[in-house]
Design a protein around this motif. Structure first.
Motif, mmCIF file in Angstrom:
data_model
loop_
_atom_site.group_PDB
_atom_site.id
_atom_site.type_symbol
_atom_site.label_atom_id
_atom_site.label_comp_id
_atom_site.label_asym_id
_atom_site.label_seq_id
_atom_site.Cartn_x
_atom_site.Cartn_y
_atom_site.Cartn_z
ATOM 1 N N ALA A 135 0.796 -1.197 0.026
ATOM 2 C CA ALA A 135 -0.060 -0.063 -0.187
ATOM 3 C C ALA A 135 0.697 1.310 -0.163
ATOM 4 C CB ALA A 135 -1.010 0.016 1.371
ATOM 5 N N THR A 136 1.883 1.297 0.742
ATOM 6 C CA THR A 136 2.638 2.599 0.956
ATOM 7 C C THR A 136 3.354 2.619 -0.442
ATOM 8 O OG1 THR A 136 4.633 1.185 1.528
ATOM 9 C CG2 THR A 136 3.490 2.639 3.351
ATOM 10 N N MET A 149 2.094 2.248 -3.470
ATOM 11 C CA MET A 149 1.261 2.764 -4.171
ATOM 12 C C MET A 149 0.704 4.054 -3.913
ATOM 13 S SD MET A 149 -1.257 -0.699 -4.325
ATOM 14 C CE MET A 149 -2.668 0.229 -4.862
ATOM 15 N N ALA A 150 0.965 4.645 -2.900
ATOM 16 C CA ALA A 150 0.704 5.941 -2.330
ATOM 17 C C ALA A 150 1.223 7.050 -2.916
ATOM 18 C CB ALA A 150 0.761 6.058 -0.825
ATOM 19 N N GLY A 151 2.461 6.751 -3.811
ATOM 20 C CA GLY A 151 3.057 7.938 -4.362
ATOM 21 C C GLY A 151 4.294 7.805 -4.371
ATOM 22 N N LEU A 166 7.730 14.052 -4.257
ATOM 23 C CA LEU A 166 7.219 14.967 -3.301
ATOM 24 C C LEU A 166 8.152 15.887 -2.556
ATOM 25 C CD1 LEU A 166 4.333 15.064 -1.818
ATOM 26 C CD2 LEU A 166 5.177 13.671 0.140
ATOM 27 N N ILE A 181 2.721 9.660 6.754
ATOM 28 C CA ILE A 181 2.037 9.472 5.646
ATOM 29 C C ILE A 181 1.800 10.634 4.990
ATOM 30 C CG2 ILE A 181 -0.512 9.078 5.011
ATOM 31 C CD1 ILE A 181 -0.784 7.221 7.094
ATOM 32 N N SER A 182 1.753 11.956 5.408
ATOM 33 C CA SER A 182 1.777 13.247 4.686
ATOM 34 C C SER A 182 2.954 13.433 3.846
ATOM 35 C CB SER A 182 1.343 14.306 5.384
ATOM 36 O OG SER A 182 2.040 14.643 6.421
ATOM 37 N N LEU A 214 4.909 10.863 2.930
ATOM 38 C CA LEU A 214 5.132 9.720 2.432
ATOM 39 C C LEU A 214 6.643 9.144 2.726
ATOM 40 C CD1 LEU A 214 4.185 10.233 -1.454
ATOM 41 C CD2 LEU A 214 3.039 8.900 0.279
#
Lengths: 309, 346
Positions: free
Chosen positions: B48-49, B51-53, B58, B306-307, B309
């Motif tokens: 999942a991580t 896939m998050a970006g 960033l 999370i914000s 990444l």
């Protein structure tokens, strides 16, 4: 004169249905006696009415910067003009609450529908089929049971943001994610109930008559675990609403739709300056969750055949 | 007379004896059982991580002076150019050696283990204190409520608890801060310590710590109190209906002995399960509590990660929390088997 009346009464007596009462009317009779459950029904009903008639009930248009545009001020305290005050960009808290009702209910019902569909399918398949199917499904269920729910949910919401940027159908995404991660405990309860129902003679009779597994699962097992499913669904709606509020509070909700959790998030930045900004949305979340919980508990008492006198 | 065993034989005998012990066998079986669950959760988070970006994008996206090559180098440095399965296996290999990687965002790559070590205590402090107080308060209330079923007291307790389970913790926190911090000014709002040592009450660091803890612990305690009260009450009612309670009463034991010696032990079995399961829920709910009270714990760290990444921190905290949850579950299972011997025989 009296004969005619008596005749009429006789006629109606003849026309009346057989004396037996359906399960549902027994349940409703029991439900009616439960004051707490009725209170729950009233709360939930009232909020559904608010959601349906939100354009009529709200005093300002959606996201309209009422006090900013009209008075050049934000965070105005409650008054006759702004019943619940205005928020950090001058929106009327009451109107935003009213618009949020629909979104909150959407997430609640939607997530519960997804979670319960999964739980029913997995619970019934696992309980009725048993063996390898049961083993595999229950191991998967166990993973989802011990998973640190909120942590994983936040990661997945971030993924959802990355996949569907600029908020197209984002509230649906939040709903989907909550639903996908909250079926496990329900599946386990339904499985237990299926195991109990499976022992009954009518299942044996159906097998003896040559009914297929699908037919038994959907025509015989499902209706007999329905009372559990109804109760779990009601409670699941309450949980989903709480989870959405929490996630929105952390800033992982849909930024483009108003929800009560989101209003609370804006409010938490300035609790001291504008207490009204957070107090009312929080009160409504509590009220709605309480409503669904009361309803669920009432339904449990009304529908459980074991409690029947 | 037992024969004396020496050397290897003695060890073998001991091992044999341990394996024969049903409790040990039970614990070992549970332990083996947890491993696939742990890895299942790990895979879910890991995929999942990723896939998050793209964290490199960033980090560098807003800086026009960073060239494409520099970004490539950074991606390579973090190992993000490798295939997913390779990254995962590398992560597992390092994890087994006690290394959870280095943060992308925090102070030039602080080790995740150090970060978690620094923040975990603040989280535990709150949760354990709240758990302790909620149990200490809830169990007597639940017992009392069950003993006086349908009395005014019982009605008040059940109604309050039911409402209590519906109040979101962040709402309770906001209200608590509003009343006790802003209106009354008794407690600080948020943070775990005063920044300025001159503001310590009576100049004591410990008192300052307790002073800061009070509001979050009180809010958490109240939040956890409600479900435990309801659980103790219903389970006590169930037990009090049993025949052996009737027998105990018939044999002339005092009410006190019946309740506290005979009923309580059995009534607490569901509470043990509850505490074990909800310990995990509490830890996972830390982001919300810690945001309300601006508390420097694992939860807040997680949300920040999370914000940004910050993959290693996200995965690291998940590993940590999952391990805690699994250990709590294991302890619950053991306690459960210890209290109720029927469990061990499966």
């Amino acid at each position: 004169m009296s004969n005619v009346i008596r005749g009429k009464r006789l006629e109606t007596l003849v026309k009346r249905k057989p004396a037996g009462v359906s399960q549902w009317s027994i349940a409703w009779r029991r439900f009616k006696k439960n004051k707490a459950a009725l209170a729950g029904l009233v709360i939930v009903g009232a909020i559904i009415v608010i959601a349906v008639f939100s354009p009529i009930i709200a005093r300002y248009p959606l996201n309209y910067l009422a006090s900013f545009n009209e008075e050049g001020r934000i965070r105005m305290p409650p008054s006759s003009k702004y019943w619940f005050g205005t928020d950090y960009i001058g929106r009327d808290v009451f109107s935003q609450l009213v618009y949020g009702a629909g979104n909150v209910l959407y997430v609640g019902f939607g997530a519960a529908a997804i979670a319960m569909s999964l739980a029913i399918a997995i619970g019934i398949a696992s309980g009725y089929l048993g063996g390898l199917v049961d083993n595999v499904l229950m191991r998967i269920t166990e993973i989802f049971l011990v998973i640190p729910f909120l942590l994983i949910l936040l990661v997945f919401l971030r993924v959802a943001m990355a996949i569907a940027p600029s908020g197209v159908g984002s509230l649906t995404m939040v709903t989907l994610m909550i639903g996908l991660f909250s079926w496990a405990s329900n599946a386990r309860i339904i499985r237990g109930e299926v195991l109990r129902v499976k022992q009954n003679e009518y299942i044996e009779a159906a097998i003896a008559l040559g009914a297929s597994k699908w037919r038994i699962m959907f025509r015989h097992v499902l209706p007999n675990v329905l009372h559990v499913i109804i109760v779990l669904t009601t409670l699941q709606i309450a949980t989903a609403i709480l989870v959405e509020a929490g996630v929105s509070f952390l800033g992982f909700g849909d930024p483009n739709s108003v929800t009560w959790g989101q209003q609370l998030q804006g409010a938490s930045e300035a609790v001291k300056e504008a207490w009204w900004e957070g107090i009312f949305p929080g009160l409504f979340i509590t009220l709605l969750v309480l409503g669904f919980n009361l309803l669920g508990n009432g339904l449990r008492d009304a529908l459980d055949p074991r409690l029947r006198e | 007379m037992p024969t004396k065993r020496e050397g290897f034989k003695a060890i073998r005998f001991k091992v044999h004896n341990i394996a024969k012990n049903s409790m040990t066998k039970y614990v070992l079986r549970r332990l083996l059982y947890l491993i696939p669950i742990f890895f299942g959760i790990l895979i879910i988070v890991f995929v999942a991580t990723r896939m998050a970006g793209d964290p490199v994008k960033l980090m560098t996206g807003l800086n026009p002076r960073i060239t494409f090559e520099a970004r490539e180098r950074l991606t390579q440095y973090y190992g993000l150019d490798q295939p997913l399965y390779y990254q995962f296996l590398k992560f597992v290999w390092e994890m087994l050696q006690g290394n959870l990687g280095n943060s992308y965002a925090i102070r030039g790559g602080t080790a995740v283990t150090t970060l978690v070590g620094n923040y975990a205590w603040e989280t535990f402090k709150l949760q354990l204190a709240a758990l302790f107080f909620s149990l200490v308060i809830a169990i007597p209330i639940g017992i009392l409520s069950a003993r006086k079923q349908y009395s005014k007291l019982d009605m008040t307790v059940t109604t309050t608890s039911l409402v209590g389970t519906c109040i979101p913790i962040f709402y309770m926190g906001i209200v608590a801060i509003l009343i006790f911090s802003y209106f009354l000014g008794w407690f600080p709002y948020g943070a775990a310590h005063s920044l300025d040592p001159t503001r310590y009450p009576f100049g004591s660091y410990l008192l300052d710590e307790l002073w800061h803890m009070f509001l979050p612990v009180a809010a958490l305690t109240f939040a956890e109190l409600a479900p435990v009260v309801l659980l103790v009450r219903s389970s006590m009612l169930e037990v009090l209906r049993q025949d052996y309670i009737l027998a105990a009463r018939a044999s002339g034991l005092s009410e006190r002995t019946v309740i506290y010696k005979h009923a309580l032990r059995n009534a607490l079995i569901p509470v043990v399960t509850y505490v074990g399961l909800y310990f995990g829920g509490m830890l996972a709910g830390a982001p919300i509590t810690e945001k309300v009270f601006n508390w420097p714990g694992v939860g807040r760290l997680y949300v920040e990660a999370i914000s940004k990444l910050d993959f290693p921190v996200i995965t690291g905290i998940t590993v940590f929390v999952t391990l805690m949850v699994l250990v709590a579950n294991l302890i619950t299972d053991i306690a459960y088997a210890y209290i109720d011997p029927r469990i061990r025989i499966e």
